[in-house]
Motif scaffolding. Sequence first.
Motif, PDB file in Angstrom:
ATOM      1  N   UNK A 189       0.814  -1.210   0.000  1.00 16.03           N
ATOM      2  CA  UNK A 189       0.000   0.000   0.000  1.00 16.03           C
ATOM      3  C   UNK A 189       0.845   1.256   0.000  1.00 16.03           C
ATOM      4  N   UNK A 190       1.938   1.234   0.768  1.00 13.11           N
ATOM      5  CA  UNK A 190       2.850   2.383   0.817  1.00 13.11           C
ATOM      6  C   UNK A 190       3.458   2.621  -0.557  1.00 13.11           C
ATOM      7  N   UNK A 191       3.976   1.567  -1.178  1.00 14.64           N
ATOM      8  CA  UNK A 191       4.618   1.703  -2.485  1.00 14.64           C
ATOM      9  C   UNK A 191       3.633   2.233  -3.523  1.00 14.64           C
ATOM     10  N   UNK A 192       2.424   1.690  -3.520  1.00 11.84           N
ATOM     11  CA  UNK A 192       1.417   2.143  -4.487  1.00 11.84           C
ATOM     12  C   UNK A 192       1.016   3.591  -4.216  1.00 11.84           C
ATOM     13  N   UNK A 193       0.827   3.920  -2.947  1.00  8.64           N
ATOM     14  CA  UNK A 193       0.439   5.283  -2.591  1.00  8.64           C
ATOM     15  C   UNK A 193       1.495   6.300  -2.969  1.00  8.64           C
ATOM     16  N   UNK A 194       2.765   5.972  -2.737  1.00  3.96           N
ATOM     17  CA  UNK A 194       3.841   6.888  -3.103  1.00  3.96           C
ATOM     18  C   UNK A 194       3.945   7.034  -4.621  1.00  3.96           C
ATOM     19  N   UNK A 195       3.787   5.933  -5.347  1.00  2.00           N
ATOM     20  CA  UNK A 195       3.826   6.002  -6.816  1.00  2.00           C
ATOM     21  C   UNK A 195       2.675   6.854  -7.343  1.00  2.00           C
ATOM     22  N   UNK A 221      -7.398   7.818   0.142  1.00  2.00           N
ATOM     23  CA  UNK A 221      -6.682   6.937   1.060  1.00  2.00           C
ATOM     24  C   UNK A 221      -6.178   5.762   0.231  1.00  2.00           C
ATOM     25  N   UNK A 222      -4.911   5.434   0.381  1.00  2.00           N
ATOM     26  CA  UNK A 222      -4.343   4.272  -0.296  1.00  2.00           C
ATOM     27  C   UNK A 222      -3.816   3.338   0.781  1.00  2.00           C
TER      28      UNK A 222
END
Length: 149
Positions: free
Chosen positions: A18-24, A115-116
């Motif tokens: 989720x963190x990686x997707x949200x940052x991308x 929210x991601x």
Amino acid sequence: MYTHILIPTDGSELAQTGVAHGLALAKQHGARVTVVTVTEAPGGQFAYSSELWTLDEAEMAAYQEAQCRAAQAVLVPVRATAGQLGIEIETVHVPNRRAAPAILDTAHRYDCDAIVMASHGRSGMSRVILGSQTAEVLTNASIPVVVVQ
């Protein structure tokens, strides 16, 4: 599309998706990012179910300090990853709360427009007892929620 994304994480391997997707997504849209981690009250999901057990003042202070250290252990690596991507983030630790309500309150307080998050963080009996925090966020959110598996 998105201007301010909230990314909840508990530091788990699954949450990292989720963190990686949200940052991308933030990088793609040039969005601001707030990353939140939530730590539960002493006793976890059973903290308020009974008055049979309470911490004394010294134990509570030690517990709170340990929770702050745990939160920083979750947030510092996310800040480093964001920095490598050229994304400035704000980090938030919400103590003594259940995850879903704290995530929703943080999204509102920081005026996030999405929210991601990962699909789930709890497993086994704690998931049965508490239900899915992600499902609770999805059910109660007034902004888009992107769920990553």
